[in-house]
Motif scaffolding. Structure first.
Motif, PDB file in Angstrom:
ATOM      1  N   THR A  74      41.388  60.938   7.896  1.00  0.00           N
ATOM      2  CA  THR A  74      40.756  59.726   7.387  1.00  0.00           C
ATOM      3  C   THR A  74      39.281  59.745   7.772  1.00  0.00           C
ATOM      4  OG1 THR A  74      42.854  58.533   7.596  1.00  0.00           O
ATOM      5  CG2 THR A  74      40.858  57.207   7.432  1.00  0.00           C
ATOM      6  N   ALA A  75      38.428  59.774   6.767  1.00  0.00           N
ATOM      7  CA  ALA A  75      37.000  59.977   6.994  1.00  0.00           C
ATOM      8  C   ALA A  75      36.372  58.800   7.727  1.00  0.00           C
ATOM      9  CB  ALA A  75      36.289  60.202   5.661  1.00  0.00           C
ATOM     10  N   ILE A  76      35.520  59.122   8.703  1.00  0.00           N
ATOM     11  CA  ILE A  76      34.860  58.070   9.470  1.00  0.00           C
ATOM     12  C   ILE A  76      33.669  57.486   8.719  1.00  0.00           C
ATOM     13  CG2 ILE A  76      35.649  58.970  11.689  1.00  0.00           C
ATOM     14  CD1 ILE A  76      32.767  60.119  12.053  1.00  0.00           C
ATOM     15  N   THR A  77      33.112  58.248   7.781  1.00  0.00           N
ATOM     16  CA  THR A  77      32.002  57.809   6.942  1.00  0.00           C
ATOM     17  C   THR A  77      32.122  58.534   5.606  1.00  0.00           C
ATOM     18  OG1 THR A  77      30.599  59.603   7.751  1.00  0.00           O
ATOM     19  CG2 THR A  77      30.387  57.463   8.878  1.00  0.00           C
TER      20      THR A  77
ATOM     21  N   HIS B 230      40.132  64.612  15.141  1.00  0.00           N
ATOM     22  CA  HIS B 230      40.420  65.884  14.467  1.00  0.00           C
ATOM     23  C   HIS B 230      39.329  66.886  14.841  1.00  0.00           C
ATOM     24  CE1 HIS B 230      42.023  68.731  11.827  1.00  0.00           C
ATOM     25  NE2 HIS B 230      42.048  68.068  10.682  1.00  0.00           N
ATOM     26  N   ALA B 231      39.677  67.777  15.766  1.00  0.00           N
ATOM     27  CA  ALA B 231      38.749  68.828  16.204  1.00  0.00           C
ATOM     28  C   ALA B 231      39.345  70.191  15.895  1.00  0.00           C
ATOM     29  CB  ALA B 231      38.467  68.687  17.690  1.00  0.00           C
ATOM     30  N   ALA B 232      40.069  70.280  14.778  1.00  0.00           N
ATOM     31  CA  ALA B 232      40.805  71.491  14.424  1.00  0.00           C
ATOM     32  C   ALA B 232      40.475  71.925  12.999  1.00  0.00           C
ATOM     33  CB  ALA B 232      42.309  71.239  14.558  1.00  0.00           C
ATOM     34  N   ASN B 233      41.062  73.042  12.605  1.00  0.00           N
ATOM     35  CA  ASN B 233      41.132  73.483  11.205  1.00  0.00           C
ATOM     36  C   ASN B 233      39.786  73.663  10.510  1.00  0.00           C
ATOM     37  OD1 ASN B 233      43.842  73.479  11.576  1.00  0.00           O
ATOM     38  ND2 ASN B 233      44.279  71.717  10.265  1.00  0.00           N
ATOM     39  N   GLY B 234      38.762  73.987  11.271  1.00  0.00           N
ATOM     40  CA  GLY B 234      37.484  74.319  10.665  1.00  0.00           C
ATOM     41  C   GLY B 234      36.671  73.150  10.176  1.00  0.00           C
ATOM     42  N   TYR B 235      36.962  71.931  10.651  1.00  0.00           N
ATOM     43  CA  TYR B 235      36.152  70.776  10.273  1.00  0.00           C
ATOM     44  C   TYR B 235      35.013  70.580  11.281  1.00  0.00           C
ATOM     45  CZ  TYR B 235      39.840  70.144   6.881  1.00  0.00           C
ATOM     46  OH  TYR B 235      40.718  70.359   5.853  1.00  0.00           O
ATOM     47  N   LEU B 236      34.254  69.514  11.167  1.00  0.00           N
ATOM     48  CA  LEU B 236      32.935  69.453  11.818  1.00  0.00           C
ATOM     49  C   LEU B 236      32.971  69.764  13.313  1.00  0.00           C
ATOM     50  CD1 LEU B 236      29.905  68.903  11.497  1.00  0.00           C
ATOM     51  CD2 LEU B 236      30.378  66.517  12.070  1.00  0.00           C
ATOM     52  N   LEU B 237      33.836  69.097  14.068  1.00  0.00           N
ATOM     53  CA  LEU B 237      33.842  69.336  15.510  1.00  0.00           C
ATOM     54  C   LEU B 237      34.243  70.776  15.827  1.00  0.00           C
ATOM     55  CD1 LEU B 237      35.406  65.963  16.696  1.00  0.00           C
ATOM     56  CD2 LEU B 237      32.997  66.649  16.776  1.00  0.00           C
ATOM     57  N   ASP B 238      35.197  71.297  15.071  1.00  0.00           N
ATOM     58  CA  ASP B 238      35.611  72.695  15.246  1.00  0.00           C
ATOM     59  C   ASP B 238      34.497  73.650  14.828  1.00  0.00           C
ATOM     60  OD1 ASP B 238      37.587  74.504  16.051  1.00  0.00           O
ATOM     61  OD2 ASP B 238      38.395  74.718  14.035  1.00  0.00           O
TER      62      ASP B 238
ATOM     63  N   GLY C 229      59.423  49.115  13.205  1.00  0.00           N
ATOM     64  CA  GLY C 229      59.665  49.603  14.557  1.00  0.00           C
ATOM     65  C   GLY C 229      58.927  50.876  14.922  1.00  0.00           C
ATOM     66  N   GLY C 230      57.964  51.293  14.103  1.00  0.00           N
ATOM     67  CA  GLY C 230      57.269  52.549  14.330  1.00  0.00           C
ATOM     68  C   GLY C 230      55.957  52.400  15.073  1.00  0.00           C
ATOM     69  N   ARG C 231      55.360  53.543  15.391  1.00  0.00           N
ATOM     70  CA  ARG C 231      54.037  53.620  16.006  1.00  0.00           C
ATOM     71  C   ARG C 231      53.183  54.552  15.157  1.00  0.00           C
ATOM     72  NH1 ARG C 231      55.938  49.933  17.862  1.00  0.00           N
ATOM     73  NH2 ARG C 231      56.346  49.362  20.041  1.00  0.00           N
ATOM     74  N   ILE C 232      51.905  54.217  15.015  1.00  0.00           N
ATOM     75  CA  ILE C 232      51.049  54.982  14.115  1.00  0.00           C
ATOM     76  C   ILE C 232      49.638  55.081  14.675  1.00  0.00           C
ATOM     77  CG2 ILE C 232      50.571  52.900  12.727  1.00  0.00           C
ATOM     78  CD1 ILE C 232      50.400  54.784  10.252  1.00  0.00           C
ATOM     79  N   VAL C 233      49.073  56.295  14.623  1.00  0.00           N
ATOM     80  CA  VAL C 233      47.673  56.521  14.975  1.00  0.00           C
ATOM     81  C   VAL C 233      46.964  57.093  13.751  1.00  0.00           C
ATOM     82  CG1 VAL C 233      48.204  56.915  17.406  1.00  0.00           C
ATOM     83  CG2 VAL C 233      48.031  58.866  15.856  1.00  0.00           C
ATOM     84  N   VAL C 234      45.665  56.892  13.693  1.00  0.00           N
ATOM     85  CA  VAL C 234      44.876  57.408  12.583  1.00  0.00           C
ATOM     86  C   VAL C 234      44.158  58.678  13.021  1.00  0.00           C
ATOM     87  CG1 VAL C 234      42.820  56.011  13.106  1.00  0.00           C
ATOM     88  CG2 VAL C 234      43.195  56.830  10.768  1.00  0.00           C
ATOM     89  N   GLN C 235      44.180  59.684  12.161  1.00  0.00           N
ATOM     90  CA  GLN C 235      43.435  60.894  12.451  1.00  0.00           C
ATOM     91  C   GLN C 235      42.006  60.729  11.954  1.00  0.00           C
ATOM     92  OE1 GLN C 235      43.608  64.823  10.369  1.00  0.00           O
ATOM     93  NE2 GLN C 235      44.603  65.476  12.270  1.00  0.00           N
ATOM     94  N   MET C 236      41.061  60.752  12.886  1.00  0.00           N
ATOM     95  CA  MET C 236      39.652  60.525  12.577  1.00  0.00           C
ATOM     96  C   MET C 236      39.012  61.843  12.160  1.00  0.00           C
ATOM     97  SD  MET C 236      38.687  58.037  15.744  1.00  0.00           S
ATOM     98  CE  MET C 236      37.087  57.665  15.063  1.00  0.00           C
ATOM     99  N   TRP C 237      38.364  61.820  10.982  1.00  0.00           N
ATOM    100  CA  TRP C 237      37.985  63.044  10.285  1.00  0.00           C
ATOM    101  C   TRP C 237      36.524  63.018   9.881  1.00  0.00           C
ATOM    102  CZ3 TRP C 237      40.604  64.352   4.933  1.00  0.00           C
ATOM    103  CH2 TRP C 237      40.708  65.738   4.774  1.00  0.00           C
ATOM    104  N   HIS C 238      35.814  64.049  10.249  1.00  0.00           N
ATOM    105  CA  HIS C 238      34.527  64.376   9.622  1.00  0.00           C
ATOM    106  C   HIS C 238      34.640  65.841   9.245  1.00  0.00           C
ATOM    107  CE1 HIS C 238      30.399  65.005   8.608  1.00  0.00           C
ATOM    108  NE2 HIS C 238      29.984  63.832   9.081  1.00  0.00           N
TER     109      HIS C 238
END
Length: 372
Positions: A56-59, A178-186, A91-100
């Motif tokens: 999910t894109a931060i900007t 998200h610091a994986a899979n060849g995206y900005l932080l990676d 009854g679930g739990r959910i986190v958002v994957q922050m993506w650039h």
């Protein structure tokens, strides 16, 4: 003996079991806004111990694929609030994957048709998903990026902080960086994509600086117990490469806060061979975990890539992992937890419907109780 079906606390997040739905890009949120179809999709899978949203894109600058959701408009945040409400009611739990996505983008997706950004002006040998003029979707080569000015990096750190706060306000139980899979932080971490000569390039310490600044900004805003990170030390996804990943990623985990919710580790090539390696030696995942634990790290350890029931049970029972993430199995089996518990048949995913489209291949897979 510990089981996949035992509860566990991931930082401040209480999980009913150790089965996690991995982040899965599905391209079904036009204009970056989650909709009623997305609500149904996540609600169907709420029996997982934890749901991790699609990237999910931060900007808008962080957007790299058509019809993926964002965290940067009031409409998107209202859409996500509908999702989190539905998951919590179930009854679930959910986190958002922050993506650039950095350089894994296309000019048609960027503000004012500008160039994507990256640590260096190196075009990735990869593709992204865009909309054609007739409204259909398709894959296209990524656009040439421009190198971020050092003066811009602090602004992106701030974007992450703001997005984390917005996510918690929208009802998420936490965030995954998200610091994986060849995206900005990676891209900043790896020498294959980072050719900078300033404070954010060159040495391992410099290449990891941006990631640590992002994580520290987020934990200062929402707390470490609701913050997690995803890494993929040897994946070649999106042209990610480093010839010596072991010391790099040992340094990364050693520099993370001790009390994160979890560390999400992709083993091998994302969606491919679990024994894939970069450099001259196989990657030592046990040594990576030891590097984090030896410095006092308490985050629960999540593993991902090619896990099925037997391998996942073994990983948890042996203490190798605390959580196991499943991707494609969750696409086709909204009630995967029940199916794994009963050790029964699984639906097969329809790969033709993975990206884009409507309910078909998204919310219409039958639950176990409806299978003849």
């Amino acid at each position: 003996m510990t089981s996949l079906f035992d509860p566990i606390a991931a930082g401040d997040i209480q999980l009913a079991n150790r089965i996690v739905m991995a982040p899965l890009t599905r391209n079904r949120s036009p204009k970056a806004v989650p909709n009623t179809l997305n609500v149904a999709y996540y609600e169907q899978r709420a029996s997982a111990g934890l749901l991790i949203t699609e990237g999910t894109a931060i900007t808008q600058q962080g957007q790299g694929y058509a019809d993926v959701p964002g965290l940067y408009t009031p409409e998107a945040l209202a859409g996500w609030e509908n999702v989190t409400d539905a998951v919590h009611r179930a009854g679930g739990r959910i986190v958002v994957q922050m993506w650039h996505v950095g350089r894994i983008s296309h000019t048609s997706l960027q503000p004012n048709g500008g160039q994507p950004v990256g640590p260096s002006a190196i075009t990735a040998k990869s593709k992204t998903y865009i909309l054609n003029e007739d409204g259909t979707g398709g894959f296209a080569p990524t656009s040439e990026p421009r190198a971020l000015e050092i003066s811009e990096i602090g602004g992106i750190v701030e974007d992450y902080r703001k997005a984390a706060r917005a996510a918690i306000d929208a009802g998420f139980d936490g965030v995954e960086v998200h610091a994986a899979n060849g995206y900005l932080l990676d891209q900043f971490l790896r020498s294959g994509s980072n050719h900078r000569t300033d404070a954010y390039g060159g040495s391992i310490e410099n290449r990891a600086r941006f990631l640590f600044e992002v994580v520290n900004a987020i934990t200062s805003e929402i707390g470490a117990g609701r913050t997690a990170i995803r890494i993929s030390p040897v994946t070649p996804a999106n042209d990610a490469f480093d010839p010596d990943p072991q010391p790099l990623f040992n340094h990364v985990v050693s520099g993370l806060p001790n009390d994160l919710a979890y560390i999400h580790l992709i083993e091998g090539a994302t969606g491919g061979a679990r024994d894939h390696q970069q450099g001259s030696a196989p990657f030592d995942y046990a040594a990576l975990k030891a590097a984090y634990r030896d410095k006092g790290g308490k985050a629960v350890w999540m593993v991902n890539n090619g896990y099925e029931r037997e391998l996942a049970q073994k990983a948890v029972q042996s203490g190798y992992a605390d959580l196991v993430a499943f991707g494609k199995l969750f696409i086709a089996n909204p009630d995967l937890v029940e199916r794994l518990r009963e050790n029964t048949q699984l639906n097969s995913p329809d790969q033709a419907t993975f990206y884009g489209g409507g309910a078909k291949g998204y919310t219409d897979y039958p639950a176990l109780e409806n299978v003849a």
